[in-house]
Design an enzyme around this catalytic site. Sequence first.
Site, PDB file in Angstrom:
ATOM      1  N   LYS A 128       0.886  -1.173   0.221  1.00  0.00           N
ATOM      2  CA  LYS A 128       0.142  -0.090  -0.045  1.00  0.00           C
ATOM      3  C   LYS A 128       0.897   1.161  -0.180  1.00  0.00           C
ATOM      4  O   LYS A 128       2.058   1.318   0.460  1.00  0.00           O
ATOM      5  CB  LYS A 128      -0.938  -0.045   1.078  1.00  0.00           C
ATOM      6  CG  LYS A 128      -2.228   0.802   1.286  1.00  0.00           C
ATOM      7  CD  LYS A 128      -3.226   0.107   0.484  1.00  0.00           C
ATOM      8  CE  LYS A 128      -4.540   1.418   0.130  1.00  0.00           C
ATOM      9  NZ  LYS A 128      -5.658   0.522  -0.142  1.00  0.00           N
ATOM     10  N   ASP A 168      -6.946   4.487  -4.560  1.00  0.00           N
ATOM     11  CA  ASP A 168      -7.527   4.257  -3.167  1.00  0.00           C
ATOM     12  C   ASP A 168      -8.413   5.706  -3.181  1.00  0.00           C
ATOM     13  O   ASP A 168      -8.375   6.617  -3.970  1.00  0.00           O
ATOM     14  CB  ASP A 168      -6.650   4.011  -2.134  1.00  0.00           C
ATOM     15  CG  ASP A 168      -7.550   3.599  -0.989  1.00  0.00           C
ATOM     16  OD1 ASP A 168      -7.753   2.694  -0.832  1.00  0.00           O
ATOM     17  OD2 ASP A 168      -7.380   4.644   0.113  1.00  0.00           O
TER      18      ASP A 168
HETATM   19  P1  NDP Z   1     -12.897   8.447  -2.802  1.00  0.00           P
HETATM   20  O1  NDP Z   1     -11.956   9.381  -2.697  1.00  0.00           O
HETATM   21  O2  NDP Z   1     -13.515   8.022  -4.462  1.00  0.00           O
HETATM   22  O3  NDP Z   1     -14.096   8.518  -2.059  1.00  0.00           O
HETATM   23  C1  NDP Z   1     -14.116   8.597  -0.841  1.00  0.00           C
HETATM   24  C2  NDP Z   1     -15.231   8.888  -0.149  1.00  0.00           C
HETATM   25  O4  NDP Z   1     -15.218   8.952   1.529  1.00  0.00           O
HETATM   26  C3  NDP Z   1     -15.673  10.421  -0.429  1.00  0.00           C
HETATM   27  O5  NDP Z   1     -16.941  10.680  -0.268  1.00  0.00           O
HETATM   28  C4  NDP Z   1     -15.034  11.323   0.786  1.00  0.00           C
HETATM   29  O6  NDP Z   1     -15.821  12.583   1.269  1.00  0.00           O
HETATM   30  C5  NDP Z   1     -15.269  10.193   2.070  1.00  0.00           C
HETATM   31  N1  NDP Z   1     -14.339  10.339   3.214  1.00  0.00           N
HETATM   32  C6  NDP Z   1     -12.817  10.367   2.901  1.00  0.00           C
HETATM   33  N2  NDP Z   1     -12.246  10.423   4.163  1.00  0.00           N
HETATM   34  C7  NDP Z   1     -13.349  10.731   5.002  1.00  0.00           C
HETATM   35  C8  NDP Z   1     -13.368  11.089   6.459  1.00  0.00           C
HETATM   36  N3  NDP Z   1     -12.299  11.211   7.051  1.00  0.00           N
HETATM   37  N4  NDP Z   1     -14.616  11.167   7.000  1.00  0.00           N
HETATM   38  C9  NDP Z   1     -15.890  11.000   6.230  1.00  0.00           C
HETATM   39  N5  NDP Z   1     -15.900  10.825   4.955  1.00  0.00           N
HETATM   40  C10 NDP Z   1     -14.620  10.679   4.213  1.00  0.00           C
HETATM   41  O7  NDP Z   1     -12.437   6.835  -2.350  1.00  0.00           O
HETATM   42  P2  NDP Z   1     -12.879   5.424  -2.564  1.00  0.00           P
HETATM   43  O8  NDP Z   1     -14.280   5.436  -2.690  1.00  0.00           O
HETATM   44  O9  NDP Z   1     -11.868   4.732  -3.643  1.00  0.00           O
HETATM   45  O10 NDP Z   1     -12.508   4.790  -1.063  1.00  0.00           O
HETATM   46  C11 NDP Z   1     -13.403   4.656  -0.082  1.00  0.00           C
HETATM   47  C12 NDP Z   1     -13.123   3.731   0.992  1.00  0.00           C
HETATM   48  O11 NDP Z   1     -12.889   2.326   0.127  1.00  0.00           O
HETATM   49  C13 NDP Z   1     -11.463   3.732   1.699  1.00  0.00           C
HETATM   50  O12 NDP Z   1     -11.589   2.968   2.857  1.00  0.00           O
HETATM   51  C14 NDP Z   1     -10.785   2.857   0.668  1.00  0.00           C
HETATM   52  O13 NDP Z   1      -9.664   2.274   1.150  1.00  0.00           O
HETATM   53  C15 NDP Z   1     -11.695   1.631   0.321  1.00  0.00           C
HETATM   54  N6  NDP Z   1     -11.507   0.882  -0.671  1.00  0.00           N
HETATM   55  C16 NDP Z   1     -11.282   1.441  -1.971  1.00  0.00           C
HETATM   56  C17 NDP Z   1     -11.207   0.674  -3.068  1.00  0.00           C
HETATM   57  C18 NDP Z   1     -11.016   1.152  -4.504  1.00  0.00           C
HETATM   58  O14 NDP Z   1     -11.442   0.346  -5.480  1.00  0.00           O
HETATM   59  N7  NDP Z   1     -11.251   2.460  -4.921  1.00  0.00           N
HETATM   60  C19 NDP Z   1     -10.967  -0.822  -3.006  1.00  0.00           C
HETATM   61  C20 NDP Z   1     -11.109  -1.369  -1.736  1.00  0.00           C
HETATM   62  C21 NDP Z   1     -11.181  -0.489  -0.604  1.00  0.00           C
HETATM   63  P3  NDP Z   1     -14.795  13.918   0.628  1.00  0.00           P
HETATM   64  O15 NDP Z   1     -15.029  14.009  -0.591  1.00  0.00           O
HETATM   65  O16 NDP Z   1     -15.422  14.881   1.772  1.00  0.00           O
HETATM   66  O17 NDP Z   1     -13.485  13.547   1.047  1.00  0.00           O
END
Ligand code: NDP
Length: 448
Positions: A128, A168
Site C-alpha cells: 500500500k 484508493d
Molecule cells: P474516494 O476518494 O473515491 O471517496 C471517498 C469518500 O469517502 C468521499 O465521499 C469522501 O468525502 C469520504 N471520506 C473520505 N475521508 C473521510 C473522512 N475522514 N470522513 C468522512 N468521509 C470521508 O475513495 P474510494 O471510494 O475509492 O474509497 C473509499 C473507501 O474504500 C476507503 O476506505 C478505501 O480504502 C476503500 N477501498 C477502495 C477501493 C477502490 O477500489 N477504490 C478498494 C477497496 C477499498 P470527501 O469528498 O469529503 O473527502
Amino acid sequence: MFTNEYVKRVYAQVEQRDGNQPEFLQAVKEVFESLEPVVAKHPEYEANGVLERLVEPERVVKFRVAWVDDSGAVQVNRGYRIQFNSAIGPYKGGLRFHPTVTESVVKFLGFEQILKNSLTTLPMGGGKGGSDFNPKGRSDAEVMRFCQAFMTELQRHIGQFTDVPAGDINVGGREIGYLFGQYKRIRDEYSGVLTGKGLEFGGSLARTEATGYGLCYYTAEALRVLRNDSFKGKTVAISGSGNVAVFATEKAQELGAKVVTASDSNGYVYDPNGIQLDVVKDIKLNNRGRIKEYADRVPGAEYHEDCKGVWTVKCDIALPCATQNEIDEESAKTLVANGCTVVCEGANMPSTPEAIAVYQDANVLYGPAKAANAGGVAVSGLEMSQNSYRLSWTFEETDAKLKSIMESIVANSLAAAKEYGHEGDLMLGANAAGFVKVANAMVAQGIL
Ligand code: NDP
C-alpha cells in the site's frame, strides 16, 4: 485479549516496536484474535516464525515529494510505499492521497491487503502507499505536477513483476493517468505497472465499478447462504459518495434495494424516496462538488452537517464506504436499535473494535472489509492478467468473474470458520482463509 501464548508474545513485540502506530495495532489485533485457533492447529507456523515475519513489512519506502503550485510556491509532501508481503505474488495495493495519511495508516492498509489479496484466489502479495497530499481545491495542473513528482521517486521501487499499485481515496482515473504517464516517460517502458488505468491505455472494463459491485455481490451471497434472504425490498444506508459508494449504490438499487443516504466528510443527505444516483454522479464524479448540493437539487431530500449522523438513519443494511473508524460503538448501537441486521464493509476498517463487538452481540450479519471489498483488487488482478495477455475481456466477462470471486470468498470464509470451530463467523473465516495460504507459502519459501 489473547489466550494463545505465541499470539500473545508476537503481539506484545508489535506493541513495543510500533506502539505509536494506532491504526496498524488495531488491524493486527483484530487479525490475531481470529488466528488463535489457526496457529494452535499448525505448530509449524510458530516454528517458522510466521507471525513475527507477517507483521514486519519486507520494505518501507518513505520519501520527499517536492513540487511547485500554481502560485509558484514550493510544496513538500511525504510519500510512502509499504511493500508488506510478497509470498504469493508481486506487492499489490492502492495509493491514497489524503492529509490523514501517515506511516501507521499505510501500514494498516498494507497489512489488511496481504490477507485480502490472498482471499481473491489470485496471485498477489500485499502492499500500500500514498501521500499526505490533499488534492481538494487543487487545479488539474497542480495534481499533475504532484503525481509526476511522486512517481519520479516511486518508479525506482515498482514494476509489473515487483509491485503494482492502484487507486484508493482521492486516487482515481485522473491520478492513475498522470502516474502512468510519468512512469512510462522515465522508464521508457509500456507495461501493466499500475491498475485502474483508462480503457484507452490498458485499463480493464468493470474496474471502476468493481469494489462497489463486489461489495453487493458479497453481501447478497452472504444474505442468501446465512439468512436465506436478499436485497429485495430492503432499506440501505451507505456512507461516502466516492468510487466505492457510488457503485455500491448502483448495484444495491439494481438488486432491488432502496438506498436512502450518501455522505462526504462534511455531512450526509437523506432521501426517503431513494437516492437519485445520476445526481450524485453529476455532483461527485463530474464536478468534484460537495454532497450538500444534492439537497438543493432533489425535492424532499434533507442535508445534515456531521457525516457520522448517517448512521442514525433507519435501515436494514448498512454499507460503510467512506473511511476507517467511521462507525464507533455509539453508531453501532444506534444502527442495531433502529433494526439494522446487516453490516458489510466497503471502506477499509470502517468499524472500531467496539462497534464490531456490538454487531457480534446483536447477531448482525457482519462482512469484514478484507473480504467484502476485495472486488476492487480482484479486478485489478484481472487487469494484470489482461495486460500480460495483451487483450481485453468484455464488461460481462469481467463482471461475471468478479461475481464468482466474491461468491467464492463467502464460501471459503465460511469453510475456514467451520474448520476452526466458529461456524458462520465471516470475520474469523476471512482472516483464517486469507492467512493460511500466505503462511504456507512463507513456510515453503524458507526464512526470508
Ligand atoms: P474516494 O476518494 O473515491 O471517496 C471517498 C469518500 O469517502 C468521499 O465521499 C469522501 O468525502 C469520504 N471520506 C473520505 N475521508 C473521510 C473522512 N475522514 N470522513 C468522512 N468521509 C470521508 O475513495 P474510494 O471510494 O475509492 O474509497 C473509499 C473507501 O474504500 C476507503 O476506505 C478505501 O480504502 C476503500 N477501498 C477502495 C477501493 C477502490 O477500489 N477504490 C478498494 C477497496 C477499498 P470527501 O469528498 O469529503 O473527502
